[in-house]
Design a protein around this motif. Structure first.
Motif, PDB file in Angstrom:
ATOM      1  N   VAL B  49       0.831  -1.218   0.000  1.00  0.00           N
ATOM      2  CA  VAL B  49       0.000   0.000   0.000  1.00  0.00           C
ATOM      3  C   VAL B  49       0.860   1.260   0.000  1.00  0.00           C
ATOM      4  O   VAL B  49       1.802   1.390   0.782  1.00  0.00           O
ATOM      5  CB  VAL B  49      -0.962   0.015   1.216  1.00  0.00           C
ATOM      6  CG1 VAL B  49      -1.689   1.367   1.318  1.00  0.00           C
ATOM      7  CG2 VAL B  49      -1.974  -1.117   1.106  1.00  0.00           C
ATOM      8  N   GLN B  55      -4.703   9.045  -1.835  1.00  0.00           N
ATOM      9  CA  GLN B  55      -5.568   7.873  -1.648  1.00  0.00           C
ATOM     10  C   GLN B  55      -4.712   6.619  -1.464  1.00  0.00           C
ATOM     11  O   GLN B  55      -3.788   6.385  -2.261  1.00  0.00           O
ATOM     12  CB  GLN B  55      -6.439   7.646  -2.885  1.00  0.00           C
ATOM     13  CG  GLN B  55      -7.308   8.819  -3.271  1.00  0.00           C
ATOM     14  CD  GLN B  55      -8.508   8.938  -2.368  1.00  0.00           C
ATOM     15  OE1 GLN B  55      -9.257   7.997  -2.195  1.00  0.00           O
ATOM     16  NE2 GLN B  55      -8.678  10.097  -1.771  1.00  0.00           N
ATOM     17  N   ALA B  56      -5.043   5.788  -0.479  1.00  0.00           N
ATOM     18  CA  ALA B  56      -4.329   4.525  -0.293  1.00  0.00           C
ATOM     19  C   ALA B  56      -4.707   3.565  -1.418  1.00  0.00           C
ATOM     20  O   ALA B  56      -5.897   3.381  -1.713  1.00  0.00           O
ATOM     21  CB  ALA B  56      -4.690   3.914   1.058  1.00  0.00           C
ATOM     22  N   VAL B  57      -3.707   2.979  -2.057  1.00  0.00           N
ATOM     23  CA  VAL B  57      -3.964   1.993  -3.118  1.00  0.00           C
ATOM     24  C   VAL B  57      -2.967   0.848  -2.961  1.00  0.00           C
ATOM     25  O   VAL B  57      -1.933   0.993  -2.322  1.00  0.00           O
ATOM     26  CB  VAL B  57      -3.809   2.594  -4.543  1.00  0.00           C
ATOM     27  CG1 VAL B  57      -4.764   3.760  -4.741  1.00  0.00           C
ATOM     28  CG2 VAL B  57      -2.382   3.022  -4.820  1.00  0.00           C
ATOM     29  N   LYS B  58      -3.327  -0.289  -3.568  1.00  0.00           N
ATOM     30  CA  LYS B  58      -2.412  -1.428  -3.580  1.00  0.00           C
ATOM     31  C   LYS B  58      -1.535  -1.284  -4.821  1.00  0.00           C
ATOM     32  O   LYS B  58      -2.007  -1.455  -5.947  1.00  0.00           O
ATOM     33  CB  LYS B  58      -3.213  -2.733  -3.560  1.00  0.00           C
ATOM     34  CG  LYS B  58      -3.900  -2.902  -2.203  1.00  0.00           C
ATOM     35  CD  LYS B  58      -4.694  -4.163  -2.054  1.00  0.00           C
ATOM     36  CE  LYS B  58      -5.062  -4.337  -0.579  1.00  0.00           C
ATOM     37  NZ  LYS B  58      -5.970  -5.466  -0.332  1.00  0.00           N
ATOM     38  N   THR B  61      -1.289  -3.497  -7.969  1.00  0.00           N
ATOM     39  CA  THR B  61      -2.414  -3.615  -8.892  1.00  0.00           C
ATOM     40  C   THR B  61      -2.735  -2.252  -9.513  1.00  0.00           C
ATOM     41  O   THR B  61      -3.882  -1.916  -9.775  1.00  0.00           O
ATOM     42  CB  THR B  61      -3.624  -4.253  -8.179  1.00  0.00           C
ATOM     43  OG1 THR B  61      -3.148  -5.391  -7.459  1.00  0.00           O
ATOM     44  CG2 THR B  61      -4.675  -4.756  -9.156  1.00  0.00           C
ATOM     45  N   VAL B  62      -1.681  -1.471  -9.695  1.00  0.00           N
ATOM     46  CA  VAL B  62      -1.793  -0.188 -10.387  1.00  0.00           C
ATOM     47  C   VAL B  62      -0.637  -0.152 -11.385  1.00  0.00           C
ATOM     48  O   VAL B  62       0.492  -0.518 -11.036  1.00  0.00           O
ATOM     49  CB  VAL B  62      -1.636   0.989  -9.385  1.00  0.00           C
ATOM     50  CG1 VAL B  62      -1.608   2.320 -10.124  1.00  0.00           C
ATOM     51  CG2 VAL B  62      -2.765   0.967  -8.360  1.00  0.00           C
ATOM     52  N   VAL B  67      -0.367   6.221 -13.550  1.00  0.00           N
ATOM     53  CA  VAL B  67      -0.313   7.266 -12.518  1.00  0.00           C
ATOM     54  C   VAL B  67       0.757   8.311 -12.847  1.00  0.00           C
ATOM     55  O   VAL B  67       1.229   9.030 -11.955  1.00  0.00           O
ATOM     56  CB  VAL B  67      -0.101   6.675 -11.096  1.00  0.00           C
ATOM     57  CG1 VAL B  67      -1.341   5.903 -10.680  1.00  0.00           C
ATOM     58  CG2 VAL B  67       1.128   5.789 -11.010  1.00  0.00           C
ATOM     59  N   ALA B 110      -1.815   2.183   5.308  1.00  0.00           N
ATOM     60  CA  ALA B 110      -3.275   2.049   5.403  1.00  0.00           C
ATOM     61  C   ALA B 110      -3.786   2.746   6.663  1.00  0.00           C
ATOM     62  O   ALA B 110      -4.773   3.488   6.628  1.00  0.00           O
ATOM     63  CB  ALA B 110      -3.677   0.569   5.395  1.00  0.00           C
ATOM     64  N   TYR B 129     -11.094  -1.396   9.047  1.00  0.00           N
ATOM     65  CA  TYR B 129     -10.376  -0.650   8.000  1.00  0.00           C
ATOM     66  C   TYR B 129      -9.156  -1.418   7.508  1.00  0.00           C
ATOM     67  O   TYR B 129      -8.774  -1.334   6.341  1.00  0.00           O
ATOM     68  CB  TYR B 129      -9.949   0.728   8.537  1.00  0.00           C
ATOM     69  CG  TYR B 129      -9.561   1.699   7.448  1.00  0.00           C
ATOM     70  CD1 TYR B 129     -10.498   2.581   6.926  1.00  0.00           C
ATOM     71  CD2 TYR B 129      -8.265   1.724   6.940  1.00  0.00           C
ATOM     72  CE1 TYR B 129     -10.160   3.466   5.917  1.00  0.00           C
ATOM     73  CE2 TYR B 129      -7.916   2.606   5.923  1.00  0.00           C
ATOM     74  CZ  TYR B 129      -8.876   3.479   5.421  1.00  0.00           C
ATOM     75  OH  TYR B 129      -8.537   4.356   4.425  1.00  0.00           O
ATOM     76  N   GLY B 132      -8.000  -5.188   4.523  1.00  0.00           N
ATOM     77  CA  GLY B 132      -7.237  -5.495   3.310  1.00  0.00           C
ATOM     78  C   GLY B 132      -5.738  -5.588   3.548  1.00  0.00           C
ATOM     79  O   GLY B 132      -4.967  -5.582   2.592  1.00  0.00           O
TER      80      GLY B 132
END
Lengths: 262, 162
Positions: B49, B55-58, B61-62, B67, B110, B129, B132
């Motif tokens: 993360v 924004q928190a993202v994994k 998987t980006v 970006v 996170a 929260y 994940g």
């Protein structure tokens, strides 16, 4: 993952043009597509990102409809739909985990039509209209079985129009590892009757439970469902649950949703 | 290969990325920021993360190219300006919120998003929260305690996991 060309257009027109190429696929949040590409289950020659198109984002009220841009992430729907359509916002807030909700989009979920995804239940129970770059498709015609939709090759969902119900709720029995619905029920009451859509249960993907709709249309209460049972025929059977178990959950989750409707 | 430029932890950084290059690989292999961990590589465990435009993202998987131009914060950007641990990181140390430490960067990223959205979460909200983020040592109890402590709440009576 096999390599591919990546393009990120800024308009729907440019995205449609890019998708006309051979083996091109749209990429929205990528929460399902990228994992399936890592497993080499999917190998597009070109990925066309839709996340740079501002026209596809946002939640807005239009009369008795809530219109959600297709590239709007779940977290934004959870926040911005809360005042107008709280049951839909609550559904969005239960998808995956916070990081998935920041990336995954409503259009991506509907276009994928995973048989255990949450959004198809909301769209079908609300009698939503799926708007694409070419036409408008009623939810009934849009979902055509597991991972199958009415979308043509290269057709992009641009927004989804949800008629706002008098009251509604989504009850999800989450599969704890995937956080998808083992079975989920979305119930919505409208002036002309109640609608019930079930996800996670059927081998044919999301479906309307018509017997429950009839019962709830004359009496919108959990008691109205007494004696009603969904058939186990064509329900999904896997290591998480038998067809009979899922059929039972259809009744349980529908009752819970009716009880929670607001 | 395409040049990708990001603002990472306040600094403009560039590297080369293929279409398929994941943000996690780009940060680790191209920019040398190996604090972002890759645990499962299937977007389940949350070790990777990072924050993209807040924004928190994994990041596994980006796509890096998706970006381009974004503001990215990684675990390397969490410490105070003088290099000391920030409040949340210090709470993880004080409350033994890590065992092997592999999941810790993702947990911190996170949890910092949680505290930005909800500065005084309940214990149940913290657990929910962090759904994940997986700690393979199963050290959740002290992770939750650390997050509660970092939010300024008294954790002296916290004795056992629910």
């Amino acid at each position: 993952m096999y390599n591919f060309d990546f393009v990120k257009p800024a308009s729907v027109e440019d995205a449609v043009a890019a998708l006309s190429g051979d083996e091109a696929q749209p990429l929205s949040g990528g929460m399902t597509l990228l994992p399936s590409m890592k497993q080499r289950l999917n190998a597009p020659a070109t990925l066309v990102s839709l996340t740079g198109i501002d026209a596809l984002k946002g939640v807005c009220r239009d009369g008795d409809m809530l219109v959600i841009g297709a590239a709007t992430p779940h977290a934004v729907v959870a926040r911005d739909a809360a005042a107008d359509y709280p049951a839909l916002a609550e559904l969005a807030g239960q998808i995956g985990d916070p990081m998935v909700r920041n990336r995954g989009t409503i259009g991506g979920s509907l276009a994928n039509n995973d048989p255990s995804a949450c959004y198809p239940a909301a769209a079908l129970a609300s009698g939503a209209t799926i708007v694409t770059d070419k036409r408008e498709i009623a939810a009934e015609e849009f979902f055509q079985g597991m991972f199958a939709t009415a979308l043509d090759e290269g057709e992009i969902i641009t927004s989804v129009k949800f008629p706002i119900p008098q009251k509604a709720a989504y009850a999800k029995f989450a599969q704890p590892a995937s956080r998808f619905a083992l079975t989920g029920a979305f119930v919505a009451q409208y002036a002309d009757g109640a609608r019930v859509a079930i996800t996670g249960a059927s081998e044919n993907g999301v479906f309307r439970w018509s017997e429950a709709e009839t019962a709830l249309s004359s009496n919108f209460s959990a008691d109205a469902l007494n004696g009603l049972a969904a058939s186990a025929d064509q329900m999904i059977g896997d290591l998480h649950g038998t067809p009979e178990y899922r059929a039972h959950l259809v009744g349980v989750m529908t009752r819970r949703a009716v009880g929670a409707a607001h | 290969m395409t040049k990708v430029t990001l603002t990472v932890n306040g600094r403009s950084m560039s590297g080369q990325a293929e279409g398929r290059t994941l943000l996690s690989s780009f940060l680790r292999e191209e920019l040398g920021l190996t604090g972002t961990h890759v645990g499962c590589d299937t977007s389940q465990c949350g070790a990777c993360v990072v924050h993209v435009d807040g924004q928190a993202v994994k990041s596994c998987t980006v796509l890096a190219q998706d970006v381009e131009g974004a503001n990215v914060t990684t675990i390397e950007g969490m410490a105070n300006a003088d290099g000391s641990l920030n409040t949340l990181q210090q709470a993880f140390q004080d409350h033994h919120g890590l065992q092997c430490g592999f999941c810790t960067p993702g947990m911190v990223m996170a949890a910092s998003s949680l505290l930005a959205e909800n500065p005084k979460p309940t214990e149940a909200e913290v657990r929910h929260y962090l759904e994940g983020n997986i700690c393979r040592c199963t050290g959740y109890h002290n992770i939750v305690k650390a997050v509660m402590a970092a939010s300024g709440q008294d954790v002296s009576d916290t004795v056992a996991a629910e």
